[in-house]
Scaffold this motif. Sequence first.
Motif, PDB file in Angstrom:
ATOM      1  N   LYS A  63      31.848  44.951  40.888  1.00  0.00           N
ATOM      2  CA  LYS A  63      31.249  43.796  40.217  1.00  0.00           C
ATOM      3  C   LYS A  63      32.300  42.730  39.918  1.00  0.00           C
ATOM      4  O   LYS A  63      32.064  41.527  40.068  1.00  0.00           O
ATOM      5  N   THR A  64      33.490  43.206  39.495  1.00  0.00           N
ATOM      6  CA  THR A  64      34.571  42.264  39.218  1.00  0.00           C
ATOM      7  C   THR A  64      34.975  41.508  40.478  1.00  0.00           C
ATOM      8  O   THR A  64      35.220  40.299  40.452  1.00  0.00           O
ATOM      9  N   ASN A  65      35.044  42.227  41.592  1.00  0.00           N
ATOM     10  CA  ASN A  65      35.440  41.585  42.845  1.00  0.00           C
ATOM     11  C   ASN A  65      34.356  40.622  43.346  1.00  0.00           C
ATOM     12  O   ASN A  65      34.661  39.555  43.888  1.00  0.00           O
TER      13      ASN A  65
ATOM     14  N   ALA B 225      38.501  34.930  32.304  1.00  0.00           N
ATOM     15  CA  ALA B 225      39.683  35.179  31.469  1.00  0.00           C
ATOM     16  C   ALA B 225      39.277  35.177  30.001  1.00  0.00           C
ATOM     17  O   ALA B 225      38.529  34.301  29.553  1.00  0.00           O
ATOM     18  N   PRO B 226      39.740  36.153  29.206  1.00  0.00           N
ATOM     19  CA  PRO B 226      39.421  36.167  27.782  1.00  0.00           C
ATOM     20  C   PRO B 226      40.105  35.015  27.044  1.00  0.00           C
ATOM     21  O   PRO B 226      41.236  34.634  27.388  1.00  0.00           O
TER      22      PRO B 226
ATOM     23  N   ALA C   3      42.425  31.465  38.170  1.00  0.00           N
ATOM     24  CA  ALA C   3      42.589  31.131  39.586  1.00  0.00           C
ATOM     25  C   ALA C   3      42.522  32.354  40.490  1.00  0.00           C
ATOM     26  O   ALA C   3      42.304  32.214  41.706  1.00  0.00           O
ATOM     27  N   THR C   4      42.709  33.527  39.950  1.00  0.00           N
ATOM     28  CA  THR C   4      42.699  34.747  40.778  1.00  0.00           C
ATOM     29  C   THR C   4      41.518  35.639  40.413  1.00  0.00           C
ATOM     30  O   THR C   4      40.505  35.667  41.105  1.00  0.00           O
TER      31      THR C   4
ATOM     32  N   HIS D  82      41.531  39.361  47.259  1.00  0.00           N
ATOM     33  CA  HIS D  82      42.628  38.491  47.710  1.00  0.00           C
ATOM     34  C   HIS D  82      43.941  38.865  47.032  1.00  0.00           C
ATOM     35  O   HIS D  82      45.008  38.788  47.641  1.00  0.00           O
ATOM     36  N   LEU D  83      43.848  39.299  45.769  1.00  0.00           N
ATOM     37  CA  LEU D  83      45.069  39.674  45.045  1.00  0.00           C
ATOM     38  C   LEU D  83      45.707  40.918  45.646  1.00  0.00           C
ATOM     39  O   LEU D  83      46.925  41.047  45.675  1.00  0.00           O
TER      40      LEU D  83
END
Length: 357
Positions: free
Chosen positions: A96-98, A104-105, A124-125, A134-135
């Motif tokens: 889900k994150t991907n 960002a918190p 940005a990432t 991508h990271l």
Amino acid sequence: MTETQRSTLSACFSLAIILCALFVTQRFVLPLLWAAILCIATWPLYRRALRLTGNREILSAALVTLLAALVFITPLALGVIQAAHQAPALAQLVAKTNTDGLAAPEWLLRIPMAGDAIYNWWQATLGQPHGLAHLLQDGSVGRMQSASEVLKRVGSGVLHRLIDVAFAFLCLFFFYKDGHALQSQTHAIGAHLIGAQRWALYSLKVPTAVRATVNGLVLVGLAEGVLLGIGYQFAGVPSAVLWAAATCVLAIIPFGAPLAFGAVAALLLFQGNASAAAAIVALGVVVLFVADHFVRPTVIGNATKLPFLAVLLGILGGVETLGLIGLFVGPVVMTLFVTLWHEEKRFRHAGTRDAAG
């Protein structure tokens, strides 16, 4: 052929046999070392079992080996079971994150000096869809071509580790069973090589160093993990048992526990529970301070008569050079080195007295 030449040839022949034996058994040297360490650490327990069973060596060896397997394998099995239970949820979270990105918190902006930079990098990432892929695309995870390849590599590694563990406990049984004969032969060889008096001095140091290291590293590390695990449970940490098991493993290694409770605190902070995160950090610092500054140096240093710096160098140097087994080999080497140091001092003092006389 002179006697000197015959002695040299005999020594070379013996060395060649030893090297050939090490070459043939190199795949099992590590399990043998683990079995030897466990045998030395638990030898008093085996002797007690011998008395209780009426000197029945096979029965005593089987009972103590089974007990050691239960003590060491049960926590590992519980950790693996917990990890297996949490794996689907973790995989779903990663997917889900991907897919959607992870925002960002806001608390990152409150970090002094570097907060804005960290927040912007995160956005940005990780904050972008497919940012996690991508990271990781340049790392080993990115080079995995399929799930089957991942399962194949993980399964192969687990199978090798299981073979090593099984062989180590098999060797442990025979070390118990034939321990007295092994001791007699080792003492005879050591006394022949370096002299009976000197061998007696060194041979007494090794079991003491191994038992002190096991007590000071393994038992204290497990106690740290249990105490911090209780704190995780009260703080409402997700998968508290799994995090406690990871803390137990990391706490065995010096400076490893902060990685565990630091990650737990970061997880709580990410969930917005700043007070619980601060409490976990405070508990971890207190437990770590007491264990590393009072308990471990007392248990290891007092038993082996080593200075704290020598203990620390032995542990860290052993881990750096030999991996996990260096935790136990390093302090033994430092114990032998310090024994040699004091022995040379005694020789010098004795020589000075003889010269003065």
